[in-house]
Design an enzyme around this catalytic site. Structure first.
Site, short mmCIF file in Angstrom:
data_model
loop_
_atom_site.label_atom_id
_atom_site.label_comp_id
_atom_site.label_asym_id
_atom_site.label_seq_id
_atom_site.Cartn_x
_atom_site.Cartn_y
_atom_site.Cartn_z
CD GLN A 110 24.24 42.52 45.48
OE1 GLN A 110 25.44 42.43 45.24
NE2 GLN A 110 23.72 42.06 46.60
NE ARG B 133 32.58 42.62 42.65
CZ ARG B 133 31.49 43.34 42.78
NH1 ARG B 133 30.30 42.73 42.81
NH2 ARG B 133 31.54 44.66 42.91
CB SER C 67 28.72 47.78 41.69
OG SER C 67 29.25 47.00 42.74
CG LEU C 68 27.48 42.00 39.28
CD1 LEU C 68 28.57 41.00 39.60
CD2 LEU C 68 26.10 41.44 39.60
CG HIS D 46 31.40 49.61 46.37
ND1 HIS D 46 32.32 49.19 45.44
CD2 HIS D 46 30.20 49.08 46.01
CE1 HIS D 46 31.70 48.44 44.54
NE2 HIS D 46 30.42 48.35 44.87
CD GLN E 144 33.79 47.01 41.16
OE1 GLN E 144 33.58 45.90 41.66
NE2 GLN E 144 33.29 47.35 39.99
#
Length: 288
Positions: free
Chosen positions: A10, A113, A88-89, A192, A240
């Site tokens: 992202q 998510r 991340s993503l 996070h 995560q």
């Protein structure tokens, strides 16, 4: 020379993304639109309502575009990776590339998510420049700022912090008083960090509905900075959401091999710039 393929997360989205691949995969593109329930091509091409920057839209859109670029790369029979990692993503695209799940499963995962992360609120994130973690924590303690988590270790010169809005504002003020550069990120919640625990619990339950294969090619996990352990897909993907992205450790682990590392990024260069920064600050680095 080991070869790693990197997938952005992202923040890498932009209006017009996917224009080079949507028309090459009309069946998959229509399928993604059907699963999501909206015109993904129009969203990425025109973004008429500014929704592309909203987490619940960003994540499936970026996952799909990254996936189509990956399929196109395979179609051209380009060099195969020795390992995959995503920020991340982007880790979902790494897992897709490694055969852990199929395109549809990944799309359903990132849609959920994104929904859970978008539902979180009451906080944010900021990038902190040129300040080691020890010094960052010292500054926050000196000014009595509590409730801040380190949410990302991007490079040796960039940390990401997250927390409730008031705490984050206090943290930024404390840092700026000491001439530390601190840049707010355009996100809706403290991703996070410990504050995503409700989302983590809900997502872990959702993940339990699916069956996952073991990676056919090593995938480096954000949570550990090391390759996925066997049988750890559900635990790692749910963790995560509340754990920091250990990108620096992930790259350092790859740089520690005896042979030089070569990287390719899908869809951009932001992660490659991070890799260059980490490589330059690594003890074993020597200019060519």
């Amino acid at each position: 020379m080991p070869f790693a393929i990197l997938f952005p997360g992202q923040g890498a989205q932009f209006r017009g993304m996917g224009a080079d691949v949507f028309h090459r995969y009309p069946g998959l593109t229509r399928f993604a639109c059907d699963v999501l329930g909206y015109d993904l091509v129009a969203l990425c091409r025109d973004d008429p309502d500014g929704l592309l920057s909203h987490t619940e839209y960003t994540q499936p859109a970026l996952y799909t575009v990254n996936a189509l670029h990956t399929f196109e790369r395979a179609h051209r029979e380009e060099r195969r990776a020795d390992c995959y990692l995503g920020h991340s993503l982007g880790e979902y695209n790494a897992l897709l590339a490694a055969g852990v799940f199929d395109f549809e499963t990944g799309l359903r995962l990132v849609r959920r998510r994104g929904e859970l992360m978008a539902a979180a609120s009451g906080g944010g994130m900021a990038a902190v420049m040129d300040t080691p973690e020890e010094r960052l924590r010292e500054i926050l303690a000196q000014d009595g700022v509590a409730g801040i988590d380190v949410a990302g270790y991007n490079t040796d010169t960039q940390l990401v912090i997250a927390g409730p809005s008031d705490a984050l504002q206090d943290a930024q003020a404390a840092l700026r008083r000491r001439d530390v550069r601190c840049v707010p990120l355009r996100v809706s919640a403290p991703f996070h960090s410990r504050y995503m625990e409700p989302a983590r619990a809900a997502f872990e339950e959702f993940l339990g509905q699916f069956t996952f294969a073991e990676p056919t090619t090593p995938v480096i996990a954000n949570v550990t900075g090391r390759p996925y352990e066997k049988g750890a897909i559900v635990r790692t993907l749910s963790e995560q959401l509340v754990a920091p992205v250990r990108w620096t450790d992930s790259i350092r682990g790859l740089l520690a091999h005896d042979t030089p590392l070569e990287c390719e990024e899908v869809g951009g260069r932001s992660l490659l710039r991070m890799v260059d920064g980490i490589r330059a600050s690594s003890p074993s680095f020597s200019p060519a």
